[in-house]
Scaffold this motif. Structure first.
Motif, PDB file in Angstrom:
ATOM      1  N   LYS A  34       0.841  -1.188   0.000  1.00  0.00           N
ATOM      2  CA  LYS A  34       0.000   0.000   0.000  1.00  0.00           C
ATOM      3  C   LYS A  34       0.876   1.239   0.000  1.00  0.00           C
ATOM      4  O   LYS A  34       1.960   1.254   0.580  1.00  0.00           O
ATOM      5  CB  LYS A  34      -0.906   0.024   1.225  1.00  0.00           C
ATOM      6  CG  LYS A  34      -1.942  -1.064   1.237  1.00  0.00           C
ATOM      7  CD  LYS A  34      -2.788  -0.961   2.488  1.00  0.00           C
ATOM      8  CE  LYS A  34      -3.802  -2.074   2.536  1.00  0.00           C
ATOM      9  NZ  LYS A  34      -4.584  -2.025   3.771  1.00  0.00           N
ATOM     10  N   GLN A  35       0.382   2.296  -0.622  1.00  0.00           N
ATOM     11  CA  GLN A  35       1.140   3.541  -0.692  1.00  0.00           C
ATOM     12  C   GLN A  35       1.442   4.085   0.701  1.00  0.00           C
ATOM     13  O   GLN A  35       2.551   4.536   0.970  1.00  0.00           O
ATOM     14  CB  GLN A  35       0.352   4.575  -1.504  1.00  0.00           C
ATOM     15  CG  GLN A  35       1.143   5.824  -1.824  1.00  0.00           C
ATOM     16  CD  GLN A  35       0.330   6.788  -2.647  1.00  0.00           C
ATOM     17  OE1 GLN A  35      -0.736   7.235  -2.218  1.00  0.00           O
ATOM     18  NE2 GLN A  35       0.830   7.110  -3.828  1.00  0.00           N
ATOM     19  N   THR A  36       0.487   3.991   1.585  1.00  0.00           N
ATOM     20  CA  THR A  36       0.679   4.465   2.957  1.00  0.00           C
ATOM     21  C   THR A  36       1.778   3.686   3.657  1.00  0.00           C
ATOM     22  O   THR A  36       2.627   4.269   4.340  1.00  0.00           O
ATOM     23  CB  THR A  36      -0.632   4.337   3.756  1.00  0.00           C
ATOM     24  OG1 THR A  36      -1.663   5.014   3.048  1.00  0.00           O
ATOM     25  CG2 THR A  36      -0.493   4.922   5.141  1.00  0.00           C
ATOM     26  N   ASP A  37       1.793   2.361   3.489  1.00  0.00           N
ATOM     27  CA  ASP A  37       2.826   1.535   4.114  1.00  0.00           C
ATOM     28  C   ASP A  37       4.211   1.858   3.562  1.00  0.00           C
ATOM     29  O   ASP A  37       5.182   1.919   4.309  1.00  0.00           O
ATOM     30  CB  ASP A  37       2.522   0.050   3.908  1.00  0.00           C
ATOM     31  CG  ASP A  37       1.252  -0.392   4.616  1.00  0.00           C
ATOM     32  OD1 ASP A  37       0.829   0.310   5.564  1.00  0.00           O
ATOM     33  OD2 ASP A  37       0.681  -1.421   4.217  1.00  0.00           O
ATOM     34  N   ALA A  38       4.299   2.064   2.252  1.00  0.00           N
ATOM     35  CA  ALA A  38       5.582   2.409   1.641  1.00  0.00           C
ATOM     36  C   ALA A  38       6.078   3.755   2.166  1.00  0.00           C
ATOM     37  O   ALA A  38       7.268   3.925   2.446  1.00  0.00           O
ATOM     38  CB  ALA A  38       5.460   2.443   0.126  1.00  0.00           C
ATOM     39  N   ASP A  69      13.692   2.231  -1.846  1.00  0.00           N
ATOM     40  CA  ASP A  69      14.238   1.251  -0.906  1.00  0.00           C
ATOM     41  C   ASP A  69      13.152   0.695   0.017  1.00  0.00           C
ATOM     42  O   ASP A  69      13.214  -0.460   0.428  1.00  0.00           O
ATOM     43  CB  ASP A  69      15.374   1.869  -0.092  1.00  0.00           C
ATOM     44  CG  ASP A  69      16.174   0.822   0.655  1.00  0.00           C
ATOM     45  OD1 ASP A  69      16.671  -0.120  -0.001  1.00  0.00           O
ATOM     46  OD2 ASP A  69      16.303   0.947   1.886  1.00  0.00           O
ATOM     47  N   ALA A  70      12.154   1.503   0.317  1.00  0.00           N
ATOM     48  CA  ALA A  70      11.044   1.032   1.162  1.00  0.00           C
ATOM     49  C   ALA A  70      10.185   0.012   0.410  1.00  0.00           C
ATOM     50  O   ALA A  70       9.665  -0.926   1.002  1.00  0.00           O
ATOM     51  CB  ALA A  70      10.187   2.210   1.605  1.00  0.00           C
ATOM     52  N   ILE A  71      10.065   0.186  -0.888  1.00  0.00           N
ATOM     53  CA  ILE A  71       9.255  -0.720  -1.701  1.00  0.00           C
ATOM     54  C   ILE A  71      10.022  -2.002  -2.007  1.00  0.00           C
ATOM     55  O   ILE A  71       9.492  -3.094  -1.902  1.00  0.00           O
ATOM     56  CB  ILE A  71       8.832  -0.032  -3.017  1.00  0.00           C
ATOM     57  CG1 ILE A  71       7.912   1.145  -2.716  1.00  0.00           C
ATOM     58  CG2 ILE A  71       8.158  -1.022  -3.953  1.00  0.00           C
ATOM     59  CD1 ILE A  71       7.651   2.028  -3.914  1.00  0.00           C
ATOM     60  N   ALA A  72      11.277  -1.839  -2.399  1.00  0.00           N
ATOM     61  CA  ALA A  72      12.091  -2.980  -2.821  1.00  0.00           C
ATOM     62  C   ALA A  72      13.506  -2.813  -2.272  1.00  0.00           C
ATOM     63  O   ALA A  72      14.373  -2.285  -2.962  1.00  0.00           O
ATOM     64  CB  ALA A  72      12.115  -3.075  -4.341  1.00  0.00           C
ATOM     65  N   PRO A  73      13.727  -3.232  -1.028  1.00  0.00           N
ATOM     66  CA  PRO A  73      15.054  -3.071  -0.428  1.00  0.00           C
ATOM     67  C   PRO A  73      16.147  -3.702  -1.298  1.00  0.00           C
ATOM     68  O   PRO A  73      16.012  -4.824  -1.766  1.00  0.00           O
ATOM     69  CB  PRO A  73      14.937  -3.801   0.912  1.00  0.00           C
ATOM     70  CG  PRO A  73      13.475  -3.821   1.207  1.00  0.00           C
ATOM     71  CD  PRO A  73      12.797  -3.888  -0.126  1.00  0.00           C
ATOM     72  N   GLY A  74      17.193  -2.930  -1.526  1.00  0.00           N
ATOM     73  CA  GLY A  74      18.323  -3.421  -2.309  1.00  0.00           C
ATOM     74  C   GLY A  74      18.193  -3.183  -3.802  1.00  0.00           C
ATOM     75  O   GLY A  74      19.165  -3.323  -4.542  1.00  0.00           O
ATOM     76  N   LEU A  75      17.014  -2.823  -4.276  1.00  0.00           N
ATOM     77  CA  LEU A  75      16.820  -2.555  -5.694  1.00  0.00           C
ATOM     78  C   LEU A  75      17.413  -1.190  -6.031  1.00  0.00           C
ATOM     79  O   LEU A  75      17.207  -0.224  -5.295  1.00  0.00           O
ATOM     80  CB  LEU A  75      15.331  -2.567  -6.050  1.00  0.00           C
ATOM     81  CG  LEU A  75      14.991  -2.635  -7.530  1.00  0.00           C
ATOM     82  CD1 LEU A  75      15.303  -4.027  -8.070  1.00  0.00           C
ATOM     83  CD2 LEU A  75      13.521  -2.325  -7.739  1.00  0.00           C
ATOM     84  N   THR A  76      18.158  -1.114  -7.101  1.00  0.00           N
ATOM     85  CA  THR A  76      18.786   0.146  -7.479  1.00  0.00           C
ATOM     86  C   THR A  76      17.897   0.922  -8.447  1.00  0.00           C
ATOM     87  O   THR A  76      16.968   0.367  -9.039  1.00  0.00           O
ATOM     88  CB  THR A  76      20.154  -0.094  -8.154  1.00  0.00           C
ATOM     89  OG1 THR A  76      19.931  -0.777  -9.389  1.00  0.00           O
ATOM     90  CG2 THR A  76      21.078  -0.898  -7.260  1.00  0.00           C
ATOM     91  N   LEU A  77      18.226   2.173  -8.614  1.00  0.00           N
ATOM     92  CA  LEU A  77      17.501   3.012  -9.560  1.00  0.00           C
ATOM     93  C   LEU A  77      17.655   2.465 -10.979  1.00  0.00           C
ATOM     94  O   LEU A  77      16.721   2.499 -11.775  1.00  0.00           O
ATOM     95  CB  LEU A  77      18.023   4.450  -9.473  1.00  0.00           C
ATOM     96  CG  LEU A  77      17.181   5.555 -10.079  1.00  0.00           C
ATOM     97  CD1 LEU A  77      15.759   5.526  -9.556  1.00  0.00           C
ATOM     98  CD2 LEU A  77      17.809   6.905  -9.820  1.00  0.00           C
TER      99      LEU A  77
END
Length: 113
Positions: A34-38, A69-77
């Motif tokens: 959810k957007q709020t959780d992110a 990073d909040a959505i996908a920890p470790g994922l880069t731009l």
């Protein structure tokens, strides 16, 4: 003096900013967050998360990176821009499997020429 970034950016850069926001929103949905959780995970307000996903060019890059990073920890731009996350691939596969609804009688008559 506060400057509205949308009014001073060329259209090309406004488009790129909007595309970045759309990719973040798509990734968030693909990961079922959810957007709020992110926003809470990133330490941002929900309004800031909304602005990020709308592609507001007036936000700091740090806020965008924290949201990613909040959505996908470790994922880069780079991974986001190339859409190489497995969740995005899965979402794309599901979208392709959606059924198409039949036309109503009124729609059929409208197409009959």
């Amino acid at each position: 003096m506060k400057v509205d970034q949308s009014s001073v950016l060329p259209v090309r850069l406004q488009t790129e900013s909007a595309q970045l926001g759309q990719r973040l929103a798509r990734l968030r949905v693909a990961r079922q967050i959810k957007q709020t959780d992110a926003a809470v995970r990133a330490g941002l307000s929900r309004n800031t998360a909304y602005r990020i996903e709308r592609g507001d060019p007036g936000l700091a890059i740090g806020q965008i990176l924290r949201y990613l990073d909040a959505i996908a920890p470790g994922l880069t731009l780079t991974h986001l821009l190339t859409e190489s996350d497995p969740a995005l691939f899965q979402q794309q596969q599901e979208e392709q499997r959606q059924r198409v609804r039949g036309l109503t009688q009124a729609e059929m008559l409208e197409l009959d020429f």
